[in-house]
Design a protein around this motif. Structure first.
Motif, PDB file in Angstrom:
ATOM      1  N   UNK A  18       0.826  -1.211   0.000  1.00 44.36           N
ATOM      2  CA  UNK A  18       0.000   0.000   0.000  1.00 44.36           C
ATOM      3  C   UNK A  18       0.862   1.263   0.000  1.00 44.36           C
ATOM      4  N   UNK A  19       1.935   1.278   0.781  1.00 47.67           N
ATOM      5  CA  UNK A  19       2.767   2.476   0.826  1.00 47.67           C
ATOM      6  C   UNK A  19       3.519   2.664  -0.488  1.00 47.67           C
ATOM      7  N   UNK A  20       3.960   1.593  -1.101  1.00 49.84           N
ATOM      8  CA  UNK A  20       4.607   1.691  -2.413  1.00 49.84           C
ATOM      9  C   UNK A  20       3.626   2.245  -3.443  1.00 49.84           C
ATOM     10  N   UNK A  21       2.372   1.815  -3.386  1.00 45.30           N
ATOM     11  CA  UNK A  21       1.359   2.324  -4.314  1.00 45.30           C
ATOM     12  C   UNK A  21       1.102   3.811  -4.071  1.00 45.30           C
ATOM     13  N   UNK A  22       1.107   4.241  -2.807  1.00 46.12           N
ATOM     14  CA  UNK A  22       0.933   5.658  -2.474  1.00 46.12           C
ATOM     15  C   UNK A  22       2.025   6.493  -3.139  1.00 46.12           C
ATOM     16  N   UNK A  31       4.984  -0.183  -8.299  1.00 51.76           N
ATOM     17  CA  UNK A  31       5.424  -0.951  -7.131  1.00 51.76           C
ATOM     18  C   UNK A  31       5.641  -2.392  -7.551  1.00 51.76           C
ATOM     19  N   UNK A  32       6.835  -2.915  -7.284  1.00 49.16           N
ATOM     20  CA  UNK A  32       7.134  -4.302  -7.617  1.00 49.16           C
ATOM     21  C   UNK A  32       7.546  -5.048  -6.360  1.00 49.16           C
ATOM     22  N   UNK A  33       6.985  -6.244  -6.190  1.00 45.52           N
ATOM     23  CA  UNK A  33       7.320  -7.088  -5.046  1.00 45.52           C
ATOM     24  C   UNK A  33       8.728  -7.640  -5.225  1.00 45.52           C
ATOM     25  N   UNK A  34       9.524  -7.538  -4.198  1.00 42.38           N
ATOM     26  CA  UNK A  34      10.864  -8.126  -4.153  1.00 42.38           C
ATOM     27  C   UNK A  34      10.917  -9.083  -2.973  1.00 42.38           C
ATOM     28  N   UNK A  35       9.876  -9.847  -2.809  1.00 41.40           N
ATOM     29  CA  UNK A  35       9.718 -10.723  -1.666  1.00 41.40           C
ATOM     30  C   UNK A  35       8.364 -10.467  -1.048  1.00 41.40           C
ATOM     31  N   UNK A  36       8.037 -11.254  -0.060  1.00 38.76           N
ATOM     32  CA  UNK A  36       6.722 -11.151   0.574  1.00 38.76           C
ATOM     33  C   UNK A  36       6.532  -9.838   1.326  1.00 38.76           C
ATOM     34  N   UNK A  37       7.590  -9.348   1.963  1.00 37.37           N
ATOM     35  CA  UNK A  37       7.479  -8.176   2.829  1.00 37.37           C
ATOM     36  C   UNK A  37       8.281  -6.986   2.333  1.00 37.37           C
ATOM     37  N   UNK A  38       8.554  -6.913   1.016  1.00 41.24           N
ATOM     38  CA  UNK A  38       9.399  -5.856   0.465  1.00 41.24           C
ATOM     39  C   UNK A  38       8.883  -5.465  -0.904  1.00 41.24           C
ATOM     40  N   UNK A  39       8.635  -4.181  -1.111  1.00 36.93           N
ATOM     41  CA  UNK A  39       8.247  -3.655  -2.413  1.00 36.93           C
ATOM     42  C   UNK A  39       9.201  -2.527  -2.777  1.00 36.93           C
ATOM     43  N   UNK A  40       9.536  -2.446  -4.054  1.00 36.65           N
ATOM     44  CA  UNK A  40      10.414  -1.392  -4.545  1.00 36.65           C
ATOM     45  C   UNK A  40       9.662  -0.588  -5.589  1.00 36.65           C
ATOM     46  N   UNK A  48      16.227   5.436  -5.620  1.00 33.57           N
ATOM     47  CA  UNK A  48      15.325   4.297  -5.419  1.00 33.57           C
ATOM     48  C   UNK A  48      14.672   4.322  -4.028  1.00 33.57           C
ATOM     49  N   UNK A  49      13.394   3.992  -4.001  1.00 30.03           N
ATOM     50  CA  UNK A  49      12.633   3.871  -2.757  1.00 30.03           C
ATOM     51  C   UNK A  49      12.141   2.448  -2.619  1.00 30.03           C
ATOM     52  N   UNK A  50      12.245   1.924  -1.411  1.00 27.57           N
ATOM     53  CA  UNK A  50      11.720   0.591  -1.125  1.00 27.57           C
ATOM     54  C   UNK A  50      10.945   0.650   0.180  1.00 27.57           C
ATOM     55  N   UNK A  51      10.096  -0.336   0.384  1.00 26.32           N
ATOM     56  CA  UNK A  51       9.196  -0.358   1.534  1.00 26.32           C
ATOM     57  C   UNK A  51       9.219  -1.755   2.115  1.00 26.32           C
ATOM     58  N   UNK A  52       9.528  -1.844   3.416  1.00 22.65           N
ATOM     59  CA  UNK A  52       9.597  -3.161   4.041  1.00 22.65           C
ATOM     60  C   UNK A  52       8.622  -3.246   5.197  1.00 22.65           C
ATOM     61  N   UNK A  53       8.048  -4.430   5.357  1.00 18.50           N
ATOM     62  CA  UNK A  53       7.112  -4.663   6.462  1.00 18.50           C
ATOM     63  C   UNK A  53       7.863  -4.581   7.776  1.00 18.50           C
ATOM     64  N   UNK A  54       7.262  -3.874   8.709  1.00 23.30           N
ATOM     65  CA  UNK A  54       7.838  -3.737  10.039  1.00 23.30           C
ATOM     66  C   UNK A  54       6.722  -3.994  11.049  1.00 23.30           C
ATOM     67  N   UNK A  55       6.598  -5.241  11.513  1.00 19.64           N
ATOM     68  CA  UNK A  55       5.565  -5.530  12.507  1.00 19.64           C
ATOM     69  C   UNK A  55       5.727  -4.621  13.723  1.00 19.64           C
ATOM     70  N   UNK A  56       4.625  -4.076  14.182  1.00 20.05           N
ATOM     71  CA  UNK A  56       4.679  -3.175  15.327  1.00 20.05           C
ATOM     72  C   UNK A  56       5.165  -1.786  14.966  1.00 20.05           C
ATOM     73  N   UNK A  57       5.149  -1.451  13.685  1.00 19.25           N
ATOM     74  CA  UNK A  57       5.613  -0.122  13.234  1.00 19.25           C
ATOM     75  C   UNK A  57       4.903   0.984  14.026  1.00 19.25           C
ATOM     76  N   UNK A  58       5.692   1.907  14.532  1.00 22.74           N
ATOM     77  CA  UNK A  58       5.163   3.083  15.225  1.00 22.74           C
ATOM     78  C   UNK A  58       5.552   4.291  14.387  1.00 22.74           C
ATOM     79  N   UNK A  59       4.585   5.006  13.834  1.00 28.26           N
ATOM     80  CA  UNK A  59       4.928   6.144  12.990  1.00 28.26           C
ATOM     81  C   UNK A  59       5.620   7.245  13.783  1.00 28.26           C
ATOM     82  N   UNK A  60       6.495   8.000  13.119  1.00 26.41           N
ATOM     83  CA  UNK A  60       7.140   9.114  13.795  1.00 26.41           C
ATOM     84  C   UNK A  60       6.107  10.176  14.163  1.00 26.41           C
TER      85      UNK A  60
END
Length: 120
Positions: A18-22, A31-40, A48-60
């Motif tokens: 979702x964040x890669x699509x944003x 947005x292209x998947x580079x694994x289950x929890x990583x999009x570039x 280059x921008x990439x987005x990785x899943x971070x369980x328990x992510x707390x936004x700044x």
């Protein structure tokens, strides 16, 4: 002499697809998947921008004297008002965008990362 070159800026988030699509909606590309929890984000001009899943992510928090914003992105646009309407439609949240006399405005992406739209 430089030790390294910039490879990729990676943002932690709860939903990398979702964040890669944003950001694809803002910067172009796809947005292209580079694994289950990583999009570039590919096919756009810029660092280059990439987005990785971070369980328990707390936004700044922005602005906050108690916590750090960690980092932010400055995105250059030609028309602040038009760009603002578009990022809001994509799901951005205004953080400091009320002063239309300035040449920049601050928003949060859907995962809470701050970014600025800056007039060129």
């Amino acid at each position: 002499m430089a030790i390294a070159t910039m490879g990729t800026v990676v943002l932690d988030c709860p939903d990398p697809r979702a964040l890669a699509a944003f950001y694809a909606g803002i910067l172009g590309g796809r947005a292209e998947a580079d694994g289950e929890d990583w999009f570039t984000l590919k096919g756009y001009e810029g660092t280059p921008l990439a987005f990785q899943a971070a369980p328990g992510h707390v936004p700044p928090k922005w602005p906050s004297a108690e916590t750090s914003q960690q980092f932010h992105l400055d995105l250059t646009v030609e028309d602040l008002d038009a760009a603002e309407a578009q990022v809001l439609a994509l799901g951005a949240t205004p953080l400091d965008a009320e002063d239309h006399a300035r040449s920049w405005r601050v928003y949060a992406d859907p995962a809470g990362h701050p970014f600025c739209l800056c007039a060129c």
